[in-house]
Scaffold this active site. Structure first.
Site, mmCIF file in Angstrom:
data_model
loop_
_atom_site.group_PDB
_atom_site.id
_atom_site.type_symbol
_atom_site.label_atom_id
_atom_site.label_comp_id
_atom_site.label_asym_id
_atom_site.label_seq_id
_atom_site.Cartn_x
_atom_site.Cartn_y
_atom_site.Cartn_z
ATOM 1 C CG HIS A 252 -2.082 0.938 1.078
ATOM 2 N ND1 HIS A 252 -2.013 2.262 1.420
ATOM 3 C CD2 HIS A 252 -3.331 0.728 0.580
ATOM 4 C CE1 HIS A 252 -3.174 2.838 1.148
ATOM 5 N NE2 HIS A 252 -3.992 1.926 0.635
ATOM 6 C CD GLU B 86 -8.825 -3.882 -3.604
ATOM 7 O OE1 GLU B 86 -9.868 -4.293 -3.036
ATOM 8 O OE2 GLU B 86 -8.837 -3.095 -4.543
#
Ligand code: ACO
Length: 370
Positions: free
Chosen positions: A253, A312
């Site tokens: 991320h 996700e």
């Protein structure tokens, strides 16, 4: 520095650049914490329906905001369903996110609350319709009296969802509704700053979201899990992918240097769904084994760069358990994130300021005498 000396360029990818002040959400990448309008994600999950989160995000942006948006969103779902008649075979042949985007582009631009609610309703109504038409089934019209998440699942399958299923989708939509100045929200704010209207801002957000480095990741997570097949294959599969220079979807991320708190927020609903009837037994345990192997290998692969699980990974498991096909996962992400795009667009508009950064020209100078 004179007038011809531009400021040094921001880093590629604008990493670390602050481009907006917002009351909407804070992403604390060091602590792994997400705050939405003064409430921590942990407090919101399981306590808040999606329509109530929309009210929270829209607070102060509309004078005519009703205390409870359930009925107004139901009306908006019925209104946008009229567009489903334009879902022809050419459109249905496209990827779901492209078909949904094309249908959303039919909605008129504007800045008022009815426009915003139609834009929230649009991915919720168009996604089940596209999935059904692609499967050779007729679209199911909305029930305006239903709560938003309940209606989405009913429009998908044709039967009312269980409480666990509706709660699972609500938890997901709340989890992904807003997340600081991510790529799609930034895109929406830039377009909003030109005063083009909310539909244009949302279409910009959706177009940014569909990329595999952003909201396009969860579908490929399922491909990874299916490619691995058995827990004992995980290490070899992952090492092979990294050796080919591929990225592992659902990991890493830009902001979080620790675990994405949204991944853990989704674990409870994923487990609850797994425990309910109809979900592939052992799927969660298998995914956890793959996750553990991936984290271990990523630590060795990139020792200087903390790479942890992002939202996700568990999104993929949750949406799979809710019977959404992986090719449509990005559309379900858009059902939640559209609320954040709209709130940010309204906040950006309130500043009245056009977003217009500069670039540094590094190309050739014009040739003398040309
Ligand atoms: N798998 C393998 N390697 C990775 C991964 C990953 N998932 N993520 C980052 N890296 C590597 C990069 O290749 C890079 O290596 P290099 O320096 O040798 O080139 C290094 O780690 C640093 O990565 P950056 O590119 O600087 O990380 P950035 O902040 O740009 O990337 C991103 C963040 C795009 C999310 C990235 O981690 C990624 O591609 N992840 C996979 C896709 C994904 O899961 N996206 C969903 C994100 S969550 C969301 O948008 C809702």
């Amino acid at each position: 520095m004179n007038a011809h000396t531009p400021a040094p360029p921001a880093p590629e990818g604008l990493e670390g650049v602050v481009a907006a002040r917002t009351v909407l959400s804070e992403v604390d990448g060091q602590a792994g914490r997400l705050i939405i309008r003064g409430r921590s994600l942990d407090d919101l999950i399981g306590q808040t329906r999606f329509e109530d989160l929309v009210s929270l995000l829209f607070e102060g942006f509309y004078e005519d905001l009703p205390a409870d948006l359930t009925a107004a969103l139901g009306v908006a779902r019925s209104e946008v369903f009229a567009e489903v008649r334009h879902l022809d075979t050419d459109l249905a042949a496209q990827a779901p996110v492209e078909a949904v985007r094309a249908l959303m582009a039919r909605l008129a631009d504007g800045d008022d609350l009815p426009t915003a609610l139609r834009l929230i309703a649009a991915p919720a109504v168009f996604t089940p319709a596209v999935i059904r038409v692609q499967a050779g089934q007729a679209p199911i019209p909305p029930d305006p009296a239903s709560p938003h998440a309940v209606d989405i699942l009913r429009m998908l399958t044709g039967t009312p969802p269980s409480q666990t299923q509706a709660a699972g989708l609500d938890a997901y939509l709340v989890t992904v509704a807003d997340h600081g100045l991510n790529a799609s929200t930034f895109a929406a704010r830039v377009v909003a700053s030109t005063r083009a209207g909310l539909t244009s801002a949302v279409l910009a957000g959706l177009s940014a979201l569909k990329g595999p480095l952003h909201g396009g990741a969860p579908g490929p997570v399922i491909e990874m899990l299916d490619g691995i097949g058995q827990p004992e294959n995980a290490r070899a599969w992952i090492e092979g992918a990294l050796a080919r220079g591929e990225r592992l979807m659902g990991f890493g991320h830009r902001i979080y240097r620790v675990r994405d708190p949204r991944a853990d927020a989704l674990k409870g609903p994923v487990r609850a769904l797994a425990a309910s009837a109809g979900v592939r037994p052992g799927r969660v345990a298998f995914a956890e084994a793959v996750e553990a192997a991936a984290l271990d290998i990523l630590r060795t692969h990139k020792p200087d760069r903390p790479l942890d699980t992002n939202v996700e990974f568990y999104t993929a498991l949750l949406l799979e358990a809710l019977d959404f096909p992986p090719k449509a996962f990005t559309c379900v992400f858009a059902m939640g994130r559209v609320a954040g795009w709209l709130a940010h667009a309204r906040e950006q508009l309130a500043t009245g300021r056009l977003v217009r950064p500069q670039s540094v020209y590094v190309g050739p100078e014009p040739r003398q005498g040309s």
